[in-house]
Write a protein that holds these residues in place. Sequence first.
Motif, PDB file in Angstrom:
ATOM      1  N   SER A   1      -0.501 -25.339   9.727  1.00  4.93           N
ATOM      2  CA  SER A   1       0.400 -26.365  10.385  1.00  4.93           C
ATOM      3  C   SER A   1       0.323 -27.562  10.239  1.00  4.93           C
ATOM      4  O   SER A   1       1.302 -28.297  10.000  1.00  4.93           O
ATOM      5  CB  SER A   1       0.264 -25.996  12.082  1.00  4.93           C
ATOM      6  N   ALA A   2      -0.844 -28.229  10.182  1.00 10.25           N
ATOM      7  CA  ALA A   2      -0.948 -29.592   9.730  1.00 10.25           C
ATOM      8  C   ALA A   2      -0.684 -29.646   8.316  1.00 10.25           C
ATOM      9  O   ALA A   2       0.256 -30.854   8.178  1.00 10.25           O
ATOM     10  CB  ALA A   2      -2.735 -29.928   9.695  1.00 10.25           C
ATOM     11  N   CYS A   3      -0.704 -28.877   7.518  1.00  9.67           N
ATOM     12  CA  CYS A   3      -0.365 -29.055   5.919  1.00  9.67           C
ATOM     13  C   CYS A   3       1.362 -29.166   6.093  1.00  9.67           C
ATOM     14  O   CYS A   3       1.946 -30.294   5.700  1.00  9.67           O
ATOM     15  CB  CYS A   3      -0.807 -28.100   5.146  1.00  9.67           C
ATOM     16  N   LEU A   4       1.940 -28.249   6.823  1.00 12.36           N
ATOM     17  CA  LEU A   4       3.276 -27.985   6.685  1.00 12.36           C
ATOM     18  C   LEU A   4       3.990 -29.366   7.396  1.00 12.36           C
ATOM     19  O   LEU A   4       5.012 -29.820   6.885  1.00 12.36           O
ATOM     20  CB  LEU A   4       3.726 -26.837   7.354  1.00 12.36           C
ATOM     21  N   ALA A   5       3.423 -29.568   8.593  1.00 12.91           N
ATOM     22  CA  ALA A   5       4.042 -30.875   9.263  1.00 12.91           C
ATOM     23  C   ALA A   5       3.718 -32.163   8.319  1.00 12.91           C
ATOM     24  O   ALA A   5       4.571 -33.170   8.459  1.00 12.91           O
ATOM     25  CB  ALA A   5       3.189 -30.996  10.567  1.00 12.91           C
ATOM     26  N   ALA A   6       2.869 -32.388   7.505  1.00 11.32           N
ATOM     27  CA  ALA A   6       2.736 -33.274   6.650  1.00 11.32           C
ATOM     28  C   ALA A   6       3.627 -33.368   5.363  1.00 11.32           C
ATOM     29  O   ALA A   6       3.447 -34.153   4.429  1.00 11.32           O
ATOM     30  CB  ALA A   6       1.247 -33.469   6.240  1.00 11.32           C
ATOM     31  N   GLY A   7       4.453 -32.386   5.308  1.00 11.42           N
ATOM     32  CA  GLY A   7       5.329 -32.092   4.194  1.00 11.42           C
ATOM     33  C   GLY A   7       4.854 -31.508   2.956  1.00 11.42           C
ATOM     34  O   GLY A   7       5.625 -31.722   1.963  1.00 11.42           O
ATOM     35  N   VAL A   8       3.703 -30.507   3.309  1.00 12.25           N
ATOM     36  CA  VAL A   8       3.115 -29.938   2.018  1.00 12.25           C
ATOM     37  C   VAL A   8       3.902 -28.929   1.640  1.00 12.25           C
ATOM     38  O   VAL A   8       4.300 -28.010   2.537  1.00 12.25           O
ATOM     39  CB  VAL A   8       1.633 -29.537   2.349  1.00 12.25           C
ATOM     40  N   ASP A   9       4.342 -28.722   0.411  1.00 18.70           N
ATOM     41  CA  ASP A   9       5.266 -27.590  -0.028  1.00 18.70           C
ATOM     42  C   ASP A   9       4.281 -26.496   0.239  1.00 18.70           C
ATOM     43  O   ASP A   9       2.989 -26.323  -0.276  1.00 18.70           O
ATOM     44  CB  ASP A   9       5.641 -27.759  -1.683  1.00 18.70           C
ATOM     45  N   PRO A  10       4.918 -25.210   0.651  1.00 14.24           N
ATOM     46  CA  PRO A  10       4.009 -23.957   0.726  1.00 14.24           C
ATOM     47  C   PRO A  10       3.414 -23.553  -0.545  1.00 14.24           C
ATOM     48  O   PRO A  10       2.292 -23.089  -0.439  1.00 14.24           O
ATOM     49  CB  PRO A  10       5.063 -23.015   1.255  1.00 14.24           C
ATOM     50  N   ALA A  11       4.026 -23.844  -1.715  1.00 13.80           N
ATOM     51  CA  ALA A  11       3.472 -23.542  -2.825  1.00 13.80           C
ATOM     52  C   ALA A  11       2.152 -24.081  -3.138  1.00 13.80           C
ATOM     53  O   ALA A  11       1.050 -23.763  -3.789  1.00 13.80           O
ATOM     54  CB  ALA A  11       4.385 -23.613  -4.052  1.00 13.80           C
TER      55      ALA A  11
ATOM     56  N   PRO B   1      -2.770 -23.613  -1.408  1.00 18.62           N
ATOM     57  CA  PRO B   1      -3.807 -23.185  -1.916  1.00 18.62           C
ATOM     58  C   PRO B   1      -4.578 -24.594  -2.534  1.00 18.62           C
ATOM     59  O   PRO B   1      -5.865 -24.552  -2.385  1.00 18.62           O
ATOM     60  CB  PRO B   1      -3.663 -22.286  -3.258  1.00 18.62           C
ATOM     61  N   VAL B   2      -3.763 -25.697  -2.946  1.00 19.90           N
ATOM     62  CA  VAL B   2      -4.608 -26.598  -3.495  1.00 19.90           C
ATOM     63  C   VAL B   2      -4.973 -27.420  -2.403  1.00 19.90           C
ATOM     64  O   VAL B   2      -6.218 -28.082  -2.350  1.00 19.90           O
ATOM     65  CB  VAL B   2      -3.405 -27.743  -4.351  1.00 19.90           C
ATOM     66  N   LEU B   3      -4.340 -27.502  -1.269  1.00 21.76           N
ATOM     67  CA  LEU B   3      -5.013 -28.342  -0.126  1.00 21.76           C
ATOM     68  C   LEU B   3      -5.842 -27.524   0.750  1.00 21.76           C
ATOM     69  O   LEU B   3      -6.782 -28.126   1.283  1.00 21.76           O
ATOM     70  CB  LEU B   3      -3.577 -28.354   1.083  1.00 21.76           C
ATOM     71  N   GLY B   4      -5.827 -26.094   0.701  1.00 19.53           N
ATOM     72  CA  GLY B   4      -6.863 -25.391   1.051  1.00 19.53           C
ATOM     73  C   GLY B   4      -8.368 -25.714   0.641  1.00 19.53           C
ATOM     74  O   GLY B   4      -9.241 -25.815   1.113  1.00 19.53           O
TER      75      GLY B   4
ATOM     76  N   SER C   1       7.533 -16.951 -15.569  1.00 13.69           N
ATOM     77  CA  SER C   1       7.079 -17.774 -14.402  1.00 13.69           C
ATOM     78  C   SER C   1       5.535 -17.744 -14.598  1.00 13.69           C
ATOM     79  O   SER C   1       4.960 -16.581 -15.045  1.00 13.69           O
ATOM     80  CB  SER C   1       7.425 -16.940 -13.182  1.00 13.69           C
ATOM     81  N   VAL C   2       4.906 -18.862 -14.098  1.00 18.32           N
ATOM     82  CA  VAL C   2       3.449 -18.991 -13.827  1.00 18.32           C
ATOM     83  C   VAL C   2       3.028 -18.581 -12.546  1.00 18.32           C
ATOM     84  O   VAL C   2       3.535 -18.929 -11.565  1.00 18.32           O
ATOM     85  CB  VAL C   2       3.150 -20.470 -14.257  1.00 18.32           C
ATOM     86  N   PRO C   3       2.081 -17.741 -12.605  1.00 19.73           N
ATOM     87  CA  PRO C   3       1.437 -17.204 -11.461  1.00 19.73           C
ATOM     88  C   PRO C   3       0.761 -18.486 -10.796  1.00 19.73           C
ATOM     89  O   PRO C   3       0.313 -19.258 -11.248  1.00 19.73           O
ATOM     90  CB  PRO C   3       0.612 -16.211 -11.718  1.00 19.73           C
ATOM     91  N   PRO C   4       0.622 -18.117  -9.485  1.00 15.77           N
ATOM     92  CA  PRO C   4       0.033 -19.255  -8.586  1.00 15.77           C
ATOM     93  C   PRO C   4      -1.548 -19.314  -9.148  1.00 15.77           C
ATOM     94  O   PRO C   4      -2.066 -18.306  -9.430  1.00 15.77           O
ATOM     95  CB  PRO C   4       0.166 -18.915  -7.154  1.00 15.77           C
ATOM     96  N   PRO C   5      -2.186 -20.414  -8.764  1.00 13.25           N
ATOM     97  CA  PRO C   5      -3.491 -20.684  -9.245  1.00 13.25           C
ATOM     98  C   PRO C   5      -4.417 -19.668  -8.280  1.00 13.25           C
ATOM     99  O   PRO C   5      -3.848 -19.373  -7.143  1.00 13.25           O
ATOM    100  CB  PRO C   5      -3.820 -21.914  -8.982  1.00 13.25           C
TER     101      PRO C   5
END
Length: 109
Positions: free
Chosen positions: A69-79, A82-85, A2-6
């Motif tokens: 919450s805005a990210c999740l409401a827009a359908g962003v995968d929780p993984a 960090p990219v959206l952050g 498995s690849v660790p998250p960035p």
Amino acid sequence: MSVPPPAPAPGLDLDLLDRAWELHPSVSVRPEPFGALMYHFGNRRLSFLKTRQLLDVVNGLAAAPDARSACLAAGVDPAQLPVLGRALAALAAGDLIRPRTTSPAEDTA
């Protein structure tokens, strides 16, 4: 294997996603097929949102209790949070979004 998250980018404020944000009032957003153009009339900064999903997140910031919450409401995968952050941190650094001082309920009152 498995690849660790960035790893977070140096200087990334890890609680950025847990705070409330809004579009700066001097910023205009123009949707485009690739995402959007954002222009700040005060500092004359032009920025590009490279995806429609990021545009959905930015458009949802004012109504969401926090950026996560805005990210999740827009359908962003929780993984991908960090990219959206990092993208939101860049927008905040350019003064295109700013910390929200009122709650969504106060905005509609």
